[in-house]
Design an enzyme around this catalytic site. Structure first.
Site, PDB file in Angstrom:
ATOM      1  N   ASP A  20     -48.717  20.194  10.329  1.00 28.62           N
ATOM      2  CA  ASP A  20     -49.199  20.674  11.260  1.00 28.62           C
ATOM      3  C   ASP A  20     -50.496  21.611  10.789  1.00 28.62           C
ATOM      4  OD1 ASP A  20     -47.853  23.568  11.475  1.00 28.62           O
ATOM      5  OD2 ASP A  20     -46.351  22.072  10.650  1.00 28.62           O
ATOM      6  N   ASP A  73     -44.896  25.525  21.212  1.00 26.53           N
ATOM      7  CA  ASP A  73     -44.600  26.473  20.120  1.00 26.53           C
ATOM      8  C   ASP A  73     -43.983  27.742  20.581  1.00 26.53           C
ATOM      9  OD1 ASP A  73     -44.333  27.925  17.838  1.00 26.53           O
ATOM     10  OD2 ASP A  73     -46.330  27.460  17.213  1.00 26.53           O
ATOM     11  N   GLU A 131     -41.991  31.093  19.591  1.00 25.21           N
ATOM     12  CA  GLU A 131     -41.314  31.600  18.564  1.00 25.21           C
ATOM     13  C   GLU A 131     -41.665  33.242  18.686  1.00 25.21           C
ATOM     14  OE1 GLU A 131     -43.582  31.159  14.823  1.00 25.21           O
ATOM     15  OE2 GLU A 131     -44.555  29.323  15.642  1.00 25.21           O
TER      16      GLU A 131
END
Length: 277
Positions: free
Chosen positions: A76, A165, A167
């Site tokens: 990534d 994503d 987090e």
């Protein structure tokens, strides 16, 4: 015999000390330097990257062991890496890649075209990810922003579904100031909107410790959204509630060429199956 110094000299020394103190204080205020409390400065908005909080919160262990399960290497990438050497990665065995497309509702990756198309052009299966900032706008708003800036999907067999994503907040409170129930609702809002726009369920990237802290370890997404787990250790460890197995595992931030390396849980035909939907 004592020497008597003039008042002018004393005042000069005091002024010099004052200037030095002011200079040091200005250094402390510069971006990227330590604050007066000894804490790192908050990074610039838009610079968040997948897994940037993993080591600080979960630590880092030894490299993963080889397993009997076939896994397919991937990477990534995001804007800070600039132009990526995709040929070198392909020759090293990397067969798929995700590129950061967007963050919140205010940032797009300036290197997205080279990274997203470059991986495709060497033969990789590719996809895009969105770094969520739930304190900035609704899940629906950010899903729309993501799809409008490279996060869509096509059934060409070479495009993976987009990734949420979700987090640690690199700019403030770990859970973005949301309660667990509000965070779960935000993720539903993003996931439902993304599916309505693309026909695909978004992959969810997270770490078990963050998910437990900020969603109350919700089991609401395991039946619909593939899991991309972040853990830099010998195994993926305990997974968040609702998922019996991870689809992707981000296992290091210090791999060759680009840093972040990942393992897809299966052979290349399983990567292709995820791309095909």
């Amino acid at each position: 015999m004592p020497v008597h110094r003039s008042g002018t000299a004393r005042r000069g020394r005091i002024a010099a000390v004052g200037i030095l103190i002011a200079f040091l204080a200005s250094l402390m205020a510069l971006p990227g330097t330590a604050s007066a409390a000894g804490k790192p400065a908050v990074p610039a908005r838009g610079t968040a990257t997948m897994g940037m909080g993993v080591i600080a919160h979960d630590g880092q262990g030894p490299a993963p062991h080889d397993t009997r399960v076939v896994q397919t290497e991937g990477v990534d990438v995001s804007g800070y890496q600039g132009d990526v050497d995709w040929t070198t990665l392909w020759n090293s065995g990397v067969r798929w890649a995700y590129t950061k497309a967007s963050e919140g509702n205010y940032y797009t990756n300036p290197s997205f075209t080279q990274q997203y198309n470059g991986s495709y052009n060497v033969g990789m299966i590719r996809g895009a990810y969105h770094f969520a900032t739930p304190n900035d706008s609704s899940g629906a708003n950010q899903a729309n922003y993501f799809v409008s800036h490279g996060g869509g999907w096509s059934g060409d067999g070479k495009t993976l579904p987009g990734v949420l994503d979700i987090e640690w907040n690199p700019y403030g409170d770990a859970c973005y100031g949301l309660s667990a129930s509000a965070m779960v609702a935000w993720i539903h809002d993003f996931a439902n909107t993304y599916k309505a726009l693309t026909g695909r369920d978004a992959v969810i990237y997270t770490a078990t410790s963050w998910w437990t802290q900020c969603t109350g370890n919700s089991a609401a997404f395991g039946a619909t959204n593939p899991l991309w787990i972040a853990r830099y250790n010998t195994t993926p460890g305990t997974l968040p509630a609702g998922w019996g197995v991870q689809t992707i595992w981000q296992y290091t931030s210090t791999g060759p060429t680009v840093g972040d390396h990942d393992r897809f849980n299966g052979a290349l035909d399983r990567v292709q199956a995820l791309a095909n939907g």
